[in-house]
Design a protein around this motif. Structure first.
Motif, PDB file in Angstrom:
ATOM      1  N   LEU A  48      62.921  55.005  11.740  1.00  0.00           N
ATOM      2  CA  LEU A  48      62.073  53.522  10.755  1.00  0.00           C
ATOM      3  C   LEU A  48      60.678  53.988  11.391  1.00  0.00           C
ATOM      4  O   LEU A  48      60.397  53.886  10.333  1.00  0.00           O
ATOM      5  N   LEU A  49      60.382  54.069  11.958  1.00  0.00           N
ATOM      6  CA  LEU A  49      59.097  54.156  12.189  1.00  0.00           C
ATOM      7  C   LEU A  49      58.659  55.767  12.462  1.00  0.00           C
ATOM      8  O   LEU A  49      57.291  55.877  11.580  1.00  0.00           O
ATOM      9  N   ILE A  55      55.186  59.194   5.708  1.00  0.00           N
ATOM     10  CA  ILE A  55      54.852  58.520   4.571  1.00  0.00           C
ATOM     11  C   ILE A  55      52.742  58.058   4.831  1.00  0.00           C
ATOM     12  O   ILE A  55      52.514  59.036   4.084  1.00  0.00           O
ATOM     13  N   GLN A  56      52.546  57.872   6.025  1.00  0.00           N
ATOM     14  CA  GLN A  56      51.273  58.411   6.076  1.00  0.00           C
ATOM     15  C   GLN A  56      50.633  59.437   5.767  1.00  0.00           C
ATOM     16  O   GLN A  56      49.482  59.716   4.829  1.00  0.00           O
ATOM     17  N   ASP A  57      51.247  60.393   6.345  1.00  0.00           N
ATOM     18  CA  ASP A  57      51.489  61.917   6.400  1.00  0.00           C
ATOM     19  C   ASP A  57      51.663  62.133   5.445  1.00  0.00           C
ATOM     20  O   ASP A  57      51.176  63.707   5.036  1.00  0.00           O
ATOM     21  N   LYS A  58      52.191  61.967   4.390  1.00  0.00           N
ATOM     22  CA  LYS A  58      51.954  62.085   2.684  1.00  0.00           C
ATOM     23  C   LYS A  58      53.493  63.572   3.041  1.00  0.00           C
ATOM     24  O   LYS A  58      53.163  64.129   2.471  1.00  0.00           O
ATOM     25  N   THR A  59      54.338  63.100   3.963  1.00  0.00           N
ATOM     26  CA  THR A  59      55.204  64.208   4.239  1.00  0.00           C
ATOM     27  C   THR A  59      56.606  63.719   3.527  1.00  0.00           C
ATOM     28  O   THR A  59      58.073  64.304   3.741  1.00  0.00           O
ATOM     29  N   LEU A  60      57.127  62.076   3.397  1.00  0.00           N
ATOM     30  CA  LEU A  60      57.787  61.644   2.899  1.00  0.00           C
ATOM     31  C   LEU A  60      57.592  60.682   1.482  1.00  0.00           C
ATOM     32  O   LEU A  60      56.437  59.812   2.447  1.00  0.00           O
ATOM     33  N   THR A  61      57.897  60.615   0.252  1.00  0.00           N
ATOM     34  CA  THR A  61      57.722  59.673  -0.289  1.00  0.00           C
ATOM     35  C   THR A  61      58.369  57.790   0.128  1.00  0.00           C
ATOM     36  O   THR A  61      58.908  58.497   0.828  1.00  0.00           O
ATOM     37  N   THR A  62      57.156  57.236  -0.470  1.00  0.00           N
ATOM     38  CA  THR A  62      57.987  55.425  -0.276  1.00  0.00           C
ATOM     39  C   THR A  62      59.261  55.469  -0.416  1.00  0.00           C
ATOM     40  O   THR A  62      60.220  55.103  -0.466  1.00  0.00           O
ATOM     41  N   GLU A  63      59.219  56.043  -1.545  1.00  0.00           N
ATOM     42  CA  GLU A  63      60.948  55.847  -2.615  1.00  0.00           C
ATOM     43  C   GLU A  63      61.784  55.990  -1.505  1.00  0.00           C
ATOM     44  O   GLU A  63      62.920  54.850  -1.095  1.00  0.00           O
ATOM     45  N   LYS A  64      61.739  57.584  -0.891  1.00  0.00           N
ATOM     46  CA  LYS A  64      63.119  57.918  -0.194  1.00  0.00           C
ATOM     47  C   LYS A  64      62.877  57.580   1.150  1.00  0.00           C
ATOM     48  O   LYS A  64      63.948  57.491   1.775  1.00  0.00           O
ATOM     49  N   ALA A  65      61.918  57.179   1.253  1.00  0.00           N
ATOM     50  CA  ALA A  65      62.034  56.206   3.019  1.00  0.00           C
ATOM     51  C   ALA A  65      62.292  54.969   2.678  1.00  0.00           C
ATOM     52  O   ALA A  65      63.441  54.293   3.134  1.00  0.00           O
ATOM     53  N   ALA A  67      64.258  53.909   0.701  1.00  0.00           N
ATOM     54  CA  ALA A  67      66.154  54.825   0.346  1.00  0.00           C
ATOM     55  C   ALA A  67      67.339  54.618   1.553  1.00  0.00           C
ATOM     56  O   ALA A  67      67.932  54.693   2.309  1.00  0.00           O
ATOM     57  N   GLU A  68      66.458  55.588   2.323  1.00  0.00           N
ATOM     58  CA  GLU A  68      67.053  56.034   3.712  1.00  0.00           C
ATOM     59  C   GLU A  68      67.057  55.267   4.626  1.00  0.00           C
ATOM     60  O   GLU A  68      67.934  54.754   5.578  1.00  0.00           O
ATOM     61  N   ALA A  69      65.971  53.869   4.769  1.00  0.00           N
ATOM     62  CA  ALA A  69      65.573  52.842   5.382  1.00  0.00           C
ATOM     63  C   ALA A  69      67.464  51.844   5.552  1.00  0.00           C
ATOM     64  O   ALA A  69      67.689  51.453   6.493  1.00  0.00           O
ATOM     65  N   LYS A  70      66.935  51.809   3.867  1.00  0.00           N
ATOM     66  CA  LYS A  70      68.190  51.089   3.318  1.00  0.00           C
ATOM     67  C   LYS A  70      69.657  51.236   4.037  1.00  0.00           C
ATOM     68  O   LYS A  70      70.481  50.538   4.375  1.00  0.00           O
ATOM     69  N   LYS A  71      69.892  52.613   3.723  1.00  0.00           N
ATOM     70  CA  LYS A  71      71.210  53.243   4.237  1.00  0.00           C
ATOM     71  C   LYS A  71      71.532  53.471   5.563  1.00  0.00           C
ATOM     72  O   LYS A  71      72.497  52.652   6.522  1.00  0.00           O
ATOM     73  N   LEU A  72      70.063  53.695   6.778  1.00  0.00           N
ATOM     74  CA  LEU A  72      70.302  53.108   7.855  1.00  0.00           C
ATOM     75  C   LEU A  72      70.521  51.701   8.290  1.00  0.00           C
ATOM     76  O   LEU A  72      71.630  51.347   9.521  1.00  0.00           O
ATOM     77  N   ILE A  73      69.649  51.365   7.997  1.00  0.00           N
ATOM     78  CA  ILE A  73      70.041  49.677   8.369  1.00  0.00           C
ATOM     79  C   ILE A  73      71.477  49.483   7.981  1.00  0.00           C
ATOM     80  O   ILE A  73      72.524  48.543   9.222  1.00  0.00           O
ATOM     81  N   GLU A  74      71.811  48.863   6.571  1.00  0.00           N
ATOM     82  CA  GLU A  74      73.136  48.903   6.285  1.00  0.00           C
ATOM     83  C   GLU A  74      74.605  49.504   6.714  1.00  0.00           C
ATOM     84  O   GLU A  74      75.536  49.090   7.629  1.00  0.00           O
ATOM     85  N   THR A  75      74.367  51.164   7.617  1.00  0.00           N
ATOM     86  CA  THR A  75      76.160  51.443   8.165  1.00  0.00           C
ATOM     87  C   THR A  75      75.206  50.968   9.532  1.00  0.00           C
ATOM     88  O   THR A  75      76.718  51.772  10.191  1.00  0.00           O
ATOM     89  N   ASN A  76      74.074  50.992   9.971  1.00  0.00           N
ATOM     90  CA  ASN A  76      74.530  50.556  11.462  1.00  0.00           C
ATOM     91  C   ASN A  76      74.472  49.401  12.109  1.00  0.00           C
ATOM     92  O   ASN A  76      74.261  48.738  13.283  1.00  0.00           O
ATOM     93  N   THR A  77      74.690  48.201  11.285  1.00  0.00           N
ATOM     94  CA  THR A  77      75.135  46.976  11.152  1.00  0.00           C
ATOM     95  C   THR A  77      75.822  46.304  10.968  1.00  0.00           C
ATOM     96  O   THR A  77      77.109  46.931  10.621  1.00  0.00           O
ATOM     97  N   ARG A  78      76.804  45.375  11.497  1.00  0.00           N
ATOM     98  CA  ARG A  78      77.983  45.331  11.333  1.00  0.00           C
ATOM     99  C   ARG A  78      77.470  43.442  11.529  1.00  0.00           C
ATOM    100  O   ARG A  78      77.259  42.766  12.086  1.00  0.00           O
ATOM    101  N   LYS A  79      79.307  42.733  10.797  1.00  0.00           N
ATOM    102  CA  LYS A  79      79.018  41.659  10.384  1.00  0.00           C
ATOM    103  C   LYS A  79      79.301  40.672  12.079  1.00  0.00           C
ATOM    104  O   LYS A  79      80.121  41.796  12.803  1.00  0.00           O
ATOM    105  N   LEU A  80      78.477  39.569  12.355  1.00  0.00           N
ATOM    106  CA  LEU A  80      78.879  38.993  13.876  1.00  0.00           C
ATOM    107  C   LEU A  80      80.256  37.966  13.221  1.00  0.00           C
ATOM    108  O   LEU A  80      80.756  37.443  12.350  1.00  0.00           O
TER     109      LEU A  80
END
Length: 80
Positions: A48-49, A55-65, A67-80
């Motif tokens: 995530l960092l 994004i700051q370096d302009k090598t990744l768009t905000t939109e793609k970042a 989308a990837e962040a949402k996928k990472l968060i969803e797939t790496n978290t579980r129900k309590l």
């Protein structure tokens, strides 16, 4: 350029989306359960960092970042 705890104008939309996704996961999964890692805190926080830097370096768009962040968060978290 305005900076606040690592959030710059270039990354503010990205971090807002990341926070919103954490809120969504907490609400739908009854909290946040994620594997921790000694070096970065959690198994995804390093990426995530890195994406904010890309994004700051302009090598990744905000939109793609977001989308990837949402996928990472969803797939790496579980129900309590």
């Amino acid at each position: 350029m305005e900076e606040n705890q690592g959030v710059t104008s270039a990354t503010k939309d990205y971090w807002a989306a990341v926070r919103a996704e954490w809120d969504r996961v907490a609400a739908t999964k009854g909290g946040i359960a994620i594997q921790e890692e000694a070096q970065t805190g959690t198994v995804i926080s390093g990426r995530l960092l890195d994406m904010a830097n890309e994004i700051q370096d302009k090598t990744l768009t905000t939109e793609k970042a977001i989308a990837e962040a949402k996928k990472l968060i969803e797939t790496n978290t579980r129900k309590l």
